[in-house]
Design a protein around this motif. Structure first.
Motif, mmCIF file in Angstrom:
data_model
loop_
_atom_site.group_PDB
_atom_site.id
_atom_site.type_symbol
_atom_site.label_atom_id
_atom_site.label_comp_id
_atom_site.label_asym_id
_atom_site.label_seq_id
_atom_site.Cartn_x
_atom_site.Cartn_y
_atom_site.Cartn_z
ATOM 1 N N CYS A 66 12.651 57.996 47.741
ATOM 2 C CA CYS A 66 11.211 57.822 47.285
ATOM 3 C C CYS A 66 10.170 58.287 48.241
ATOM 4 C CB CYS A 66 10.767 56.341 46.983
ATOM 5 S SG CYS A 66 11.069 55.112 48.401
ATOM 6 N N GLY A 67 9.176 58.661 48.019
ATOM 7 C CA GLY A 67 7.950 58.794 48.842
ATOM 8 C C GLY A 67 8.032 60.184 49.618
ATOM 9 N N PHE A 75 7.065 56.178 43.812
ATOM 10 C CA PHE A 75 6.433 55.283 44.563
ATOM 11 C C PHE A 75 7.524 54.382 45.491
ATOM 12 C CE2 PHE A 75 2.850 56.095 42.046
ATOM 13 C CZ PHE A 75 1.840 56.184 42.990
ATOM 14 N N CYS A 76 7.329 54.214 46.762
ATOM 15 C CA CYS A 76 8.332 53.253 47.450
ATOM 16 C C CYS A 76 7.581 51.869 47.346
ATOM 17 C CB CYS A 76 8.107 53.634 49.013
ATOM 18 S SG CYS A 76 9.022 55.256 49.438
ATOM 19 N N TYR A 92 -0.604 48.768 48.084
ATOM 20 C CA TYR A 92 0.486 49.483 47.692
ATOM 21 C C TYR A 92 1.086 50.204 48.950
ATOM 22 C CZ TYR A 92 -2.174 53.889 46.919
ATOM 23 O OH TYR A 92 -2.765 55.042 46.858
ATOM 24 N N TRP A 93 2.445 51.039 48.603
ATOM 25 C CA TRP A 93 2.860 51.939 49.640
ATOM 26 C C TRP A 93 2.617 53.258 49.273
ATOM 27 C CZ3 TRP A 93 5.355 50.364 54.316
ATOM 28 C CH2 TRP A 93 5.801 51.162 54.957
ATOM 29 N N ASP A 94 1.890 54.124 50.189
ATOM 30 C CA ASP A 94 1.344 55.373 49.911
ATOM 31 C C ASP A 94 2.066 56.138 51.152
ATOM 32 O OD1 ASP A 94 0.161 57.610 49.340
ATOM 33 O OD2 ASP A 94 -1.752 56.941 49.143
ATOM 34 N N SER A 95 3.141 56.912 50.536
ATOM 35 C CA SER A 95 3.682 57.827 51.635
ATOM 36 C C SER A 95 2.719 58.980 52.081
ATOM 37 C CB SER A 95 4.973 58.441 51.168
ATOM 38 O OG SER A 95 5.932 57.296 50.773
ATOM 39 N N PRO A 128 -2.241 52.560 41.887
ATOM 40 C CA PRO A 128 -1.332 53.177 40.962
ATOM 41 C C PRO A 128 -1.082 52.043 39.901
ATOM 42 C CG PRO A 128 0.075 52.542 42.996
ATOM 43 C CD PRO A 128 -1.422 52.379 43.282
ATOM 44 N N HIS A 132 3.786 49.306 40.704
ATOM 45 C CA HIS A 132 3.702 49.639 42.127
ATOM 46 C C HIS A 132 2.683 49.046 42.982
ATOM 47 C CE1 HIS A 132 5.790 52.826 39.701
ATOM 48 N NE2 HIS A 132 6.887 52.814 40.457
ATOM 49 N N THR A 133 1.806 48.148 42.513
ATOM 50 C CA THR A 133 0.979 47.680 43.219
ATOM 51 C C THR A 133 0.970 45.941 43.254
ATOM 52 O OG1 THR A 133 -0.549 49.210 42.314
ATOM 53 C CG2 THR A 133 -1.705 47.254 43.273
#
Length: 249
Positions: A66-67, A75-76, A92-95, A128, A132-133
């Motif tokens: 991911c990412g 999405f991670c 959320y995780w935003d790479s 997102p 993913h949130t």
């Protein structure tokens, strides 16, 4: 006879030990060599591993990249954020995050951990899809996004001005405008860059509803470049602007 039984017991030990050896958990990736691309266990991956990033270790379909690189669209998990205290804003995780990007470094530890969706990140950082949130249970939930600023106030009680702003959660509170002008908005509504990218000491900032209303409420306003009410105070060229008790460094 006793000696024979003892010998049989000793010979049986290796086989018995094999039966109680710890087994690798089935929900863990198993790489021969650790990859440089982030990965996680995704139960939604199909058994044939055909979805992007799935079957990352070549063994388990649910092991997923991911990412980054070819997997940047995957999405991670937001659960990688590490908050000391649970927030009241979705994240959320935003790479793609970098130092200085709005909402990034949300947990104060991981640059990729990002706030989104709710005030003051509405209109600037969109969340997102729900999968993913992470949306905290103790967060505001409006059917229609209001124009009045709001925040989560754990001290709220039924009947207190501004509380239960969304009509559902007592802790959701309006502030700083109209009928709620007497309720001080917290400085956290300013979407400034992460702390080590901020102007150096002794700058502080706070939420000033009167910004741009008079000539004495212009200097220092629009401190975060997004919200007119976000104002610098207390130092440098802003030393004549008194910082209120709810200001933040």
């Amino acid at each position: 006879m006793a000696a024979v039984r003892s010998l049989m017991f000793v010979l049986a030990l290796p086989a018995a030990a094999a039966l109680v050896q710890p087994r690798r958990l089935s929900d863990a990736c198993n790489f021969t060599n650790a990859p440089t691309i982030p990965y996680f266990w995704d139960p939604s991956c199909p058994q044939d591993g055909t979805s992007l990033g799935c079957l990352a270790d070549g063994i388990n379909p649910q092991c997923r990249f991911c990412g980054e690189g070819a997997y940047s669209e995957v999405f991670c998990p937001a659960s990688w954020c590490e908050f000391d205290n649970p927030p009241h804003i979705p994240y959320y995780w935003d790479s793609r995050c970098s130092i200085g990007s709005i909402g990034c470094l949300a947990d104060g530890k991981q640059v990729q951990c990002r706030f989104c969706g709710e005030y003051p990140y509405n209109g600037t950082v969109h969340c997102p899809d729900q999968a993913h949130t992470i949306t905290p249970q103790d967060s505001c939930e409006f059917d229609n996004e209001p124009k009045t600023p709001y925040f989560w106030d754990a001290t709220c009680e039924d009947g207190v001005v501004g509380c239960k702003a969304d009509g559902k959660h007592i802790g959701c509170r309006f502030c700083g405008a109209g009928s709620y002008a007497e309720v001080n908005c917290p400085a956290t509504l300013c979407t400034l860059e992460p702390k080590f990218a901020l102007p150096s000491h002794p700058y502080k900032h706070y939420w000033e509803p009167q910004c741009w209303n008079t000539s004495s409420h212009i200097l220092g306003c629009l401190a975060d470049g997004i919200h007119p009410q976000c104002r610098y105070c207390g130092g440098g060229e802003y030393e004549n602007i008194t910082c209120p008790a709810w200001s933040s460094a």
